[in-house]
Design a protein around this motif. Structure first.
Motif, PDB file in Angstrom:
ATOM      1  N   SER A  25      34.359  43.915  35.752  1.00 43.29           N
ATOM      2  CA  SER A  25      35.174  44.597  36.753  1.00 43.29           C
ATOM      3  C   SER A  25      34.423  45.776  37.363  1.00 43.29           C
ATOM      4  N   THR A  26      33.674  46.496  36.529  1.00 45.58           N
ATOM      5  CA  THR A  26      32.897  47.631  37.037  1.00 45.58           C
ATOM      6  C   THR A  26      31.800  47.163  37.983  1.00 45.58           C
ATOM      7  N   LEU A  70      34.607  38.905  41.637  1.00 48.82           N
ATOM      8  CA  LEU A  70      34.858  39.199  40.224  1.00 48.82           C
ATOM      9  C   LEU A  70      34.329  38.066  39.345  1.00 48.82           C
ATOM     10  N   HIS A  94      39.999  39.627  28.012  1.00 49.90           N
ATOM     11  CA  HIS A  94      40.671  39.465  29.287  1.00 49.90           C
ATOM     12  C   HIS A  94      40.151  38.257  30.053  1.00 49.90           C
ATOM     13  N   LEU A 149      33.246  46.242  41.419  1.00 51.30           N
ATOM     14  CA  LEU A 149      34.101  47.229  42.083  1.00 51.30           C
ATOM     15  C   LEU A 149      33.598  47.571  43.487  1.00 51.30           C
ATOM     16  N   SER A 157      31.333  38.384  36.545  1.00 50.17           N
ATOM     17  CA  SER A 157      31.488  37.958  35.160  1.00 50.17           C
ATOM     18  C   SER A 157      30.376  37.000  34.740  1.00 50.17           C
TER      19      SER A 157
END
Length: 332
Positions: free
Chosen positions: A214-215, A268, A207, A218, A272
């Motif tokens: 993403s976790t 985000l 992705h 969050l 990453s």
């Protein structure tokens, strides 16, 4: 060291430039405290912690900036000789001025030399990265975007002493204020938006993001969205006090959604990068330093942090492997 500086700079930003100023504004007599009155216990502890972060950040920033600029000047990062000579001149002017400015405020002509030296240093770093064929075009564009607020701020500060009645500076300030959302705000928004697509995104993986990014993002993203939707005034005040960014008070719902989207994408991207290992974490620390510098400088600390961030970003940009003539001949 750069990661430690990033943590310290963020602590200084949140404690001294945001929380302490917020608590002072809530008092009925903030001028009395600032003019020599006694701090209440809560403000005294916060002020002590803010001073601790400020002194530690200042000391570490000057050391890391000197080490990073020295490494570039000595040719350890592949910069051209002309760029290294120009950087030696600008750094030789900027670092002593910044060191003196950390001890006591600069006055007279010395104070007017900090901004041109910072602008030239940033321009040399970005220009040298733009002609570096080993850096992908995506990262080169990202370097221009993240360096834009630093160059804009230092350019405005550099031309201020050149205009006695300051007509040019006033005209530029009015033009920046008339721009949609304010020019400084647009530059910071573009800076935050650049983190994910230009630095953190990797087209070669699922992705485009690191695993579990993403976790990791969050909770910070949800916290930011709740603050923007429920306490927008507090966010706008913190943005101005900490970064010098002017968000329109009483912003409409679409504006809040836009700022929330920008913040979510930026968080985000940082998440990453933090999941990419040492190089990704170093790149995240450099970007955090550049973003934390903001567009309203108070003393040399933001200048040093922004330059250290640029040095780290230029050193940690993912390099595109160049095939040498010897490898081509071996394959042939």
């Amino acid at each position: 060291m750069v990661a430690l500086l990033a943590f310290s700079a963020l602590g200084d930003l949140l404690l001294r430039r945001v929380a302490l100023q917020r608590l002072l504004l809530l008092r009925s007599d903030p001028d009395g405290v600032l003019d020599g009155g006694h701090f209440p216990p809560t403000l005294a502890v916060l002020d002590w912690c803010g001073l601790l972060f400020g002194y530690f950040t200042a000391t570490l920033a000057i050391l890391v900036a000197a080490a990073g600029l020295w490494a570039v000047i000595c040719g350890r990062h592949g910069h051209a000789r002309g760029a290294r000579l120009l950087l030696a001149g600008t750094a030789g002017l900027l670092l002593p001025l910044a060191l003196v400015g950390l001890v006591e405020p600069l006055r007279g002509r010395l104070s007017s030399l900090v901004a041109p030296a910072a602008a030239l240093t940033a321009l040399v770093l970005v220009g040298s990265a733009l002609v570096n064929a080993r850096i992908a075009w995506r990262q080169r564009i990202g370097l221009v975007v993240v360096a834009a607020p630093l160059i804009f701020q230092s350019a405005l500060a550099a031309i201020e002493p050149l205009t006695a009645p300051r007509p040019l500076l006033d005209a530029l300030a009015k033009a920046a204020a008339r721009a949609p959302g304010g020019l400084a705000t647009m530059l910071v928004v573009a800076q935050a938006l650049a983190v994910l697509p230009l630095f953190a995104w990797r087209s070669g993986r699922g992705h485009g993001l690191a695993r579990q990014a993403s976790t990791l993002a969050l909770v910070p993203v949800l916290t930011l969205l709740l603050l923007l939707l429920g306490r927008y005034g507090l966010v706008a005040q913190a943005a101005y006090q900490g970064l010098g960014v002017v968000l329109p008070l009483g912003g409409a719902q679409p504006a809040r959604v836009l700022y929330g989207l920008v913040g979510a994408l930026s968080l985000l991207g940082f998440a990453s990068l933090l999941r990419e290992g040492p190089q990704g974490r170093a790149l995240a620390a450099g970007l955090a330093l550049v973003l934390a510098a903001g567009v309203r400088w108070v003393g040399p600390i933001p200048v040093l942090c922004a330059l250290v961030g640029l040095l780290e970003v230029t050193a940690c940009c993912p390099l595109r492997r160049v095939v040498t003539p010897e490898e081509v001949a071996a394959v042939g």
